[in-house]
Write a protein that holds these residues in place. Structure first.
Motif, PDB file in Angstrom:
ATOM      1  N   PHE A  33       1.199  -1.093   0.066  1.00 18.20           N
ATOM      2  CA  PHE A  33      -0.226   0.362   0.133  1.00 18.20           C
ATOM      3  C   PHE A  33       0.839   1.260  -0.235  1.00 18.20           C
ATOM      4  CE2 PHE A  33      -4.388   2.123   2.596  1.00 18.20           C
ATOM      5  CZ  PHE A  33      -4.032   2.622   0.941  1.00 18.20           C
ATOM      6  N   VAL A  34       1.013   1.877  -1.157  1.00 11.82           N
ATOM      7  CA  VAL A  34       1.691   3.165  -0.973  1.00 11.82           C
ATOM      8  C   VAL A  34       1.216   4.414  -1.096  1.00 11.82           C
ATOM      9  CG1 VAL A  34       4.223   3.777  -3.106  1.00 11.82           C
ATOM     10  CG2 VAL A  34       3.482   1.413  -2.727  1.00 11.82           C
ATOM     11  N   GLY A  35       1.740   5.100  -1.252  1.00 12.32           N
ATOM     12  CA  GLY A  35       1.482   6.243  -0.806  1.00 12.32           C
ATOM     13  C   GLY A  35       1.536   7.435  -1.885  1.00 12.32           C
ATOM     14  N   ILE A  36       1.814   8.103  -2.200  1.00 16.15           N
ATOM     15  CA  ILE A  36       2.491   9.454  -3.795  1.00 16.15           C
ATOM     16  C   ILE A  36       1.062  10.619  -3.249  1.00 16.15           C
ATOM     17  CG2 ILE A  36       2.690  10.281  -5.854  1.00 16.15           C
ATOM     18  CD1 ILE A  36       1.396   7.489  -7.016  1.00 16.15           C
ATOM     19  N   MET A  37       2.256  11.428  -2.394  1.00 16.08           N
ATOM     20  CA  MET A  37       2.738  13.030  -1.707  1.00 16.08           C
ATOM     21  C   MET A  37       3.445  14.272  -2.655  1.00 16.08           C
ATOM     22  SD  MET A  37       1.624  12.285   1.720  1.00 16.08           S
ATOM     23  CE  MET A  37       0.807  13.804   2.394  1.00 16.08           C
ATOM     24  N   GLY A  86      -8.523  -1.383 -11.444  1.00 14.01           N
ATOM     25  CA  GLY A  86      -9.326  -0.550 -10.229  1.00 14.01           C
ATOM     26  C   GLY A  86      -8.996   1.029 -10.101  1.00 14.01           C
ATOM     27  N   PHE A  87     -10.209   1.970 -10.506  1.00 19.07           N
ATOM     28  CA  PHE A  87     -10.174   3.295 -10.209  1.00 19.07           C
ATOM     29  C   PHE A  87     -10.437   3.109  -8.808  1.00 19.07           C
ATOM     30  CE2 PHE A  87      -8.204   2.150 -14.734  1.00 19.07           C
ATOM     31  CZ  PHE A  87      -7.474   2.413 -14.623  1.00 19.07           C
ATOM     32  N   VAL A  88     -10.310   4.057  -8.656  1.00 23.01           N
ATOM     33  CA  VAL A  88     -11.509   5.043  -7.237  1.00 23.01           C
ATOM     34  C   VAL A  88     -10.617   5.884  -7.197  1.00 23.01           C
ATOM     35  CG1 VAL A  88     -11.879   4.837  -4.541  1.00 23.01           C
ATOM     36  CG2 VAL A  88     -11.234   3.331  -5.317  1.00 23.01           C
ATOM     37  N   PHE A  89     -11.503   7.683  -7.029  1.00 16.68           N
ATOM     38  CA  PHE A  89     -11.502   8.480  -7.627  1.00 16.68           C
ATOM     39  C   PHE A  89     -11.778  10.371  -6.691  1.00 16.68           C
ATOM     40  CE2 PHE A  89     -11.703   6.696 -11.775  1.00 16.68           C
ATOM     41  CZ  PHE A  89     -10.866   6.966 -12.870  1.00 16.68           C
ATOM     42  N   GLN A  90     -11.731  11.520  -6.618  1.00 19.12           N
ATOM     43  CA  GLN A  90     -11.750  11.966  -5.627  1.00 19.12           C
ATOM     44  C   GLN A  90     -13.495  12.282  -5.597  1.00 19.12           C
ATOM     45  OE1 GLN A  90     -10.031  15.673  -4.835  1.00 19.12           O
ATOM     46  NE2 GLN A  90     -11.353  16.488  -3.845  1.00 19.12           N
ATOM     47  N   ASN A  91     -13.969  12.410  -6.950  1.00 20.80           N
ATOM     48  CA  ASN A  91     -15.570  12.498  -7.191  1.00 20.80           C
ATOM     49  C   ASN A  91     -16.065  11.425  -8.083  1.00 20.80           C
ATOM     50  OD1 ASN A  91     -14.626  14.993  -7.173  1.00 20.80           O
ATOM     51  ND2 ASN A  91     -13.746  15.748  -9.100  1.00 20.80           N
ATOM     52  N   PHE A  92     -15.785  10.653  -6.897  1.00 14.48           N
ATOM     53  CA  PHE A  92     -16.733   9.110  -7.529  1.00 14.48           C
ATOM     54  C   PHE A  92     -16.933   8.596  -8.628  1.00 14.48           C
ATOM     55  CE2 PHE A  92     -19.488  11.563  -4.217  1.00 14.48           C
ATOM     56  CZ  PHE A  92     -17.924  11.415  -3.249  1.00 14.48           C
ATOM     57  N   ASN A  93     -17.075   9.833  -9.918  1.00 16.08           N
ATOM     58  CA  ASN A  93     -17.646   8.741 -11.357  1.00 16.08           C
ATOM     59  C   ASN A  93     -18.703   8.330 -11.483  1.00 16.08           C
ATOM     60  OD1 ASN A  93     -15.076  11.057 -11.325  1.00 16.08           O
ATOM     61  ND2 ASN A  93     -14.196   9.673 -12.760  1.00 16.08           N
ATOM     62  N   LEU A  94     -19.228   8.093 -10.373  1.00 18.35           N
ATOM     63  CA  LEU A  94     -20.998   7.264 -10.473  1.00 18.35           C
ATOM     64  C   LEU A  94     -20.942   7.841 -11.765  1.00 18.35           C
ATOM     65  CD1 LEU A  94     -21.191   6.466  -6.994  1.00 18.35           C
ATOM     66  CD2 LEU A  94     -20.266   5.391  -8.648  1.00 18.35           C
ATOM     67  N   ILE A  95     -22.052   6.635 -12.985  1.00 18.64           N
ATOM     68  CA  ILE A  95     -23.174   7.690 -13.768  1.00 18.64           C
ATOM     69  C   ILE A  95     -24.254   7.788 -13.049  1.00 18.64           C
ATOM     70  CG2 ILE A  95     -23.943   6.535 -15.666  1.00 18.64           C
ATOM     71  CD1 ILE A  95     -21.732   4.994 -16.118  1.00 18.64           C
ATOM     72  N   ILE A 163      -5.125  -1.535  -7.586  1.00 15.86           N
ATOM     73  CA  ILE A 163      -6.460  -0.454  -7.358  1.00 15.86           C
ATOM     74  C   ILE A 163      -5.549   1.048  -7.405  1.00 15.86           C
ATOM     75  CG2 ILE A 163      -7.371   0.600  -5.215  1.00 15.86           C
ATOM     76  CD1 ILE A 163      -8.317  -2.668  -4.830  1.00 15.86           C
ATOM     77  N   LEU A 164      -5.862   1.767  -7.514  1.00 16.34           N
ATOM     78  CA  LEU A 164      -5.380   3.053  -7.960  1.00 16.34           C
ATOM     79  C   LEU A 164      -6.660   3.930  -7.229  1.00 16.34           C
ATOM     80  CD1 LEU A 164      -3.738   2.750 -11.664  1.00 16.34           C
ATOM     81  CD2 LEU A 164      -2.261   2.131  -9.220  1.00 16.34           C
ATOM     82  N   ALA A 165      -6.148   4.719  -6.627  1.00 19.70           N
ATOM     83  CA  ALA A 165      -7.332   5.766  -5.521  1.00 19.70           C
ATOM     84  C   ALA A 165      -6.017   7.092  -6.070  1.00 19.70           C
ATOM     85  CB  ALA A 165      -7.267   5.317  -4.383  1.00 19.70           C
ATOM     86  N   ASP A 166      -6.912   7.902  -6.320  1.00 27.40           N
ATOM     87  CA  ASP A 166      -6.884   9.247  -6.128  1.00 27.40           C
ATOM     88  C   ASP A 166      -7.739   9.989  -5.734  1.00 27.40           C
ATOM     89  OD1 ASP A 166      -5.410  11.726  -7.241  1.00 27.40           O
ATOM     90  OD2 ASP A 166      -6.391  11.545  -9.426  1.00 27.40           O
ATOM     91  N   GLU A 167      -6.609  10.440  -3.853  1.00 26.27           N
ATOM     92  CA  GLU A 167      -7.495  11.062  -3.476  1.00 26.27           C
ATOM     93  C   GLU A 167      -8.658  10.999  -2.301  1.00 26.27           C
ATOM     94  OE1 GLU A 167      -6.241  13.906  -1.697  1.00 26.27           O
ATOM     95  OE2 GLU A 167      -4.574  14.786  -3.223  1.00 26.27           O
ATOM     96  N   PRO A 168      -9.214   9.853  -2.431  1.00 26.78           N
ATOM     97  CA  PRO A 168     -10.117   9.167  -2.006  1.00 26.78           C
ATOM     98  C   PRO A 168     -11.252   9.430  -1.223  1.00 26.78           C
ATOM     99  CG  PRO A 168      -8.214   7.846  -1.207  1.00 26.78           C
ATOM    100  CD  PRO A 168      -7.655   8.746  -2.312  1.00 26.78           C
ATOM    101  N   ILE A 194      -2.414  -1.192  -3.359  1.00 26.69           N
ATOM    102  CA  ILE A 194      -2.667  -0.221  -3.827  1.00 26.69           C
ATOM    103  C   ILE A 194      -2.016   0.808  -4.205  1.00 26.69           C
ATOM    104  CG2 ILE A 194      -4.648   1.218  -2.663  1.00 26.69           C
ATOM    105  CD1 ILE A 194      -5.675  -1.072  -1.350  1.00 26.69           C
ATOM    106  N   VAL A 195      -1.927   2.172  -4.812  1.00 27.46           N
ATOM    107  CA  VAL A 195      -1.021   3.186  -5.206  1.00 27.46           C
ATOM    108  C   VAL A 195      -2.171   4.031  -5.123  1.00 27.46           C
ATOM    109  CG1 VAL A 195       0.411   4.266  -6.693  1.00 27.46           C
ATOM    110  CG2 VAL A 195       0.552   2.160  -6.511  1.00 27.46           C
ATOM    111  N   MET A 196      -1.972   5.138  -4.297  1.00 28.39           N
ATOM    112  CA  MET A 196      -2.872   5.577  -3.585  1.00 28.39           C
ATOM    113  C   MET A 196      -2.748   7.546  -3.613  1.00 28.39           C
ATOM    114  SD  MET A 196      -4.547   6.866  -0.331  1.00 28.39           S
ATOM    115  CE  MET A 196      -3.436   6.772   0.920  1.00 28.39           C
ATOM    116  N   VAL A 197      -2.882   8.254  -4.484  1.00 24.65           N
ATOM    117  CA  VAL A 197      -2.257   9.569  -4.686  1.00 24.65           C
ATOM    118  C   VAL A 197      -3.112  10.910  -3.118  1.00 24.65           C
ATOM    119  CG1 VAL A 197      -2.553  12.348  -5.448  1.00 24.65           C
ATOM    120  CG2 VAL A 197      -1.306   9.563  -6.913  1.00 24.65           C
TER     121      VAL A 197
END
Length: 224
Positions: A33-37, A86-95, A163-168, A194-197
């Motif tokens: 589980f890696v964070g990117i800051m 798999g992607f997890v975004f800050q703005n959810f990006n649900l349809i 799993i990539l997470a951008d400001e989840p 997991i890699v997370m920004v």
């Protein structure tokens, strides 16, 4: 699992050339589980987009699960991304036009998984995220925390390798943010890489180590 070597990304317009990434070399082991800051504009999201095969590097090599994905043709990149990431975004990006069940089911449809298996896997993912009771609701009918849990369910329903997470937690209050980070940590303990920004040091504390970027370069690697 991830090996990137001398990765460079340049954005060009008619008048301006911007070097967003400058010779990034990084390895991420399976199950990490890696964070990117780093400050805004340092290249965090650009790096995440390349890891997610949403963008191509200008130079360098990217190997994912033993396969060099740097030079894949677009059709092959898309297929690889849908099956492995798999992607997890800050703005959810649900349809908005789809209910939660349909949103979570989408990755399985893209993979041509039969309907009976899709139903079971969606039910399992929504139960895991404690929102099965909201399956027939639409995104705008859910709280921010519930929407992000739905987004995580969508990210994991295809059982991706990464799993990539951008400001989840960027759009969540502290209570919902903690719940989301607890869910990601649980997934990681079960084997997900997991890699997370993130801008949040609280969120970064959940990771195994943090990669700090500045001006497109890695300036520090911190093991927590």
């Amino acid at each position: 699992m991830i090996h990137i070597e001398n990765l460079t990304k340049t954005f060009r317009t008619d008048e301006v050339e911007t070097l967003a990434l400058r010779g990034i070399t990084l390895d991420v082991a399976k199950g990490e589980f890696v964070g990117i800051m780093g400050p805004s504009g340092c290249g965090k999201s650009t790096l995440l987009n390349i890891l997610g095969l949403l963008d191509n590097p200008t130079e360098g090599k990217y190997i994912l699960n033993g396969q060099d994905v740097t030079a894949l043709k677009e059709k092959n990149r898309t297929a690889f991304r849908k099956g492995k990431i798999g992607f997890v975004f800050q703005n959810f990006n649900l349809i908005d036009e789809l209910n939660i069940e349909e949103n979570v089911e989408l990755p399985l449809r893209y993979l041509n998984i039969k309907a009976s298996e899709r139903k079971e896997r969606v039910k399992e993912a929504l139960t895991r995220m404690n929102i099965l009771h909201r399956a027939k609701h639409f995104p705008q009918q859910l709280s921010g925390g519930q929407q992000q849990r739905a987004a995580i369910a969508r990210a994991v329903v295809s059982k991706p390798d990464l799993i990539l997470a951008d400001e989840p937690t960027g759009n969540l209050d502290s209570t919902n943010g903690k719940e989301v980070m607890d869910l990601l940590t649980e997934l990681n303990r079960e084997g997900s890489t997991i890699v997370m920004v993130t801008h949040s040091r609280n969120d970064a504390a959940y990771t195994h180590r943090v990669i700090n970027l500045f001006d497109g370069k890695i300036v520090e690697k911190t093991r927590l």
